[in-house]
Design a protein around this motif. Structure first.
Motif, PDB file in Angstrom:
ATOM      1  N   GLY A  13      71.179   9.518 -25.516  1.00  0.00           N
ATOM      2  CA  GLY A  13      72.382   9.732 -26.315  1.00  0.00           C
ATOM      3  C   GLY A  13      72.616   8.668 -27.376  1.00  0.00           C
ATOM      4  O   GLY A  13      73.652   8.667 -28.029  1.00  0.00           O
ATOM      5  N   GLY A  14      71.664   7.742 -27.537  1.00  0.00           N
ATOM      6  CA  GLY A  14      71.793   6.728 -28.570  1.00  0.00           C
ATOM      7  C   GLY A  14      72.681   5.560 -28.199  1.00  0.00           C
ATOM      8  O   GLY A  14      73.062   4.772 -29.060  1.00  0.00           O
ATOM      9  N   ILE A  45      64.228   7.368 -12.878  1.00  0.00           N
ATOM     10  CA  ILE A  45      64.979   7.345 -11.621  1.00  0.00           C
ATOM     11  C   ILE A  45      66.476   7.138 -11.806  1.00  0.00           C
ATOM     12  O   ILE A  45      67.247   7.333 -10.879  1.00  0.00           O
ATOM     13  CB  ILE A  45      64.422   6.293 -10.641  1.00  0.00           C
ATOM     14  CG1 ILE A  45      64.417   4.909 -11.261  1.00  0.00           C
ATOM     15  CG2 ILE A  45      63.029   6.674 -10.197  1.00  0.00           C
ATOM     16  CD1 ILE A  45      63.973   3.806 -10.313  1.00  0.00           C
ATOM     17  N   PHE A  46      66.899   6.767 -13.023  1.00  0.00           N
ATOM     18  CA  PHE A  46      68.324   6.600 -13.300  1.00  0.00           C
ATOM     19  C   PHE A  46      68.727   7.533 -14.420  1.00  0.00           C
ATOM     20  O   PHE A  46      68.026   7.668 -15.423  1.00  0.00           O
ATOM     21  CB  PHE A  46      68.650   5.158 -13.719  1.00  0.00           C
ATOM     22  CG  PHE A  46      68.435   4.159 -12.622  1.00  0.00           C
ATOM     23  CD1 PHE A  46      69.318   4.062 -11.561  1.00  0.00           C
ATOM     24  CD2 PHE A  46      67.341   3.307 -12.651  1.00  0.00           C
ATOM     25  CE1 PHE A  46      69.113   3.135 -10.549  1.00  0.00           C
ATOM     26  CE2 PHE A  46      67.132   2.384 -11.646  1.00  0.00           C
ATOM     27  CZ  PHE A  46      68.020   2.299 -10.592  1.00  0.00           C
ATOM     28  N   LEU A  47      69.871   8.166 -14.235  1.00  0.00           N
ATOM     29  CA  LEU A  47      70.449   9.026 -15.266  1.00  0.00           C
ATOM     30  C   LEU A  47      71.893   8.574 -15.449  1.00  0.00           C
ATOM     31  O   LEU A  47      72.655   8.515 -14.477  1.00  0.00           O
ATOM     32  CB  LEU A  47      70.390  10.501 -14.859  1.00  0.00           C
ATOM     33  CG  LEU A  47      70.936  11.499 -15.872  1.00  0.00           C
ATOM     34  CD1 LEU A  47      70.090  11.496 -17.141  1.00  0.00           C
ATOM     35  CD2 LEU A  47      70.967  12.896 -15.278  1.00  0.00           C
ATOM     36  N   VAL A  48      72.258   8.237 -16.660  1.00  0.00           N
ATOM     37  CA  VAL A  48      73.617   7.780 -16.943  1.00  0.00           C
ATOM     38  C   VAL A  48      74.322   8.833 -17.792  1.00  0.00           C
ATOM     39  O   VAL A  48      73.695   9.814 -18.226  1.00  0.00           O
ATOM     40  CB  VAL A  48      73.606   6.405 -17.656  1.00  0.00           C
ATOM     41  CG1 VAL A  48      73.001   5.343 -16.743  1.00  0.00           C
ATOM     42  CG2 VAL A  48      72.845   6.453 -18.961  1.00  0.00           C
ATOM     43  N   ASP A  49      75.600   8.645 -18.037  1.00  0.00           N
ATOM     44  CA  ASP A  49      76.370   9.626 -18.810  1.00  0.00           C
ATOM     45  C   ASP A  49      75.753   9.920 -20.173  1.00  0.00           C
ATOM     46  O   ASP A  49      75.859  11.036 -20.674  1.00  0.00           O
ATOM     47  CB  ASP A  49      77.815   9.153 -18.998  1.00  0.00           C
ATOM     48  CG  ASP A  49      78.608   9.184 -17.693  1.00  0.00           C
ATOM     49  OD1 ASP A  49      78.197   9.902 -16.758  1.00  0.00           O
ATOM     50  OD2 ASP A  49      79.639   8.491 -17.616  1.00  0.00           O
ATOM     51  N   ALA A  50      75.112   8.926 -20.780  1.00  0.00           N
ATOM     52  CA  ALA A  50      74.511   9.098 -22.106  1.00  0.00           C
ATOM     53  C   ALA A  50      73.083   9.639 -22.029  1.00  0.00           C
ATOM     54  O   ALA A  50      72.368   9.657 -23.017  1.00  0.00           O
ATOM     55  CB  ALA A  50      74.529   7.773 -22.863  1.00  0.00           C
ATOM     56  N   GLY A  51      72.650  10.072 -20.850  1.00  0.00           N
ATOM     57  CA  GLY A  51      71.326  10.667 -20.704  1.00  0.00           C
ATOM     58  C   GLY A  51      70.325   9.730 -20.052  1.00  0.00           C
ATOM     59  O   GLY A  51      70.670   8.686 -19.520  1.00  0.00           O
TER      60      GLY A  51
END
Length: 70
Positions: A13-14, A45-51
């Motif tokens: 998501g930049g 292995i990690f996914l955050v709100d920004a992708g």
């Protein structure tokens, strides 16, 4: 006394996001930190709100001390 590795990644998501790992050795090298970050990115292995994490921004070592221990 404890050392914390703070790793900042770029996301799909930049945006930037930081992951911190406590209990790392005090003499960790930049090569070791970058290798760890590359592994984290390659395994997704990690996914955050920004992708997903897609790139390395920076990494640094923090030293924390509990004044009560000194």
């Amino acid at each position: 006394m404890e050392y914390i590795l703070a790793m900042t990644f770029t996301t799909e998501g930049g945006k930037n996001t930081t992951l911190s790992i406590s209990g790392v050795k005090s003499d960790i090298t930049s090569l070791e930190a970058n290798s760890l970050m590359d592994l984290i990115i390659s395994k997704s292995i990690f996914l955050v709100d920004a992708g997903a994490l897609i790139g390395i921004d920076s990494a640094y070592l923090l030293y924390t001390s509990d004044a009560a221990d000194e």
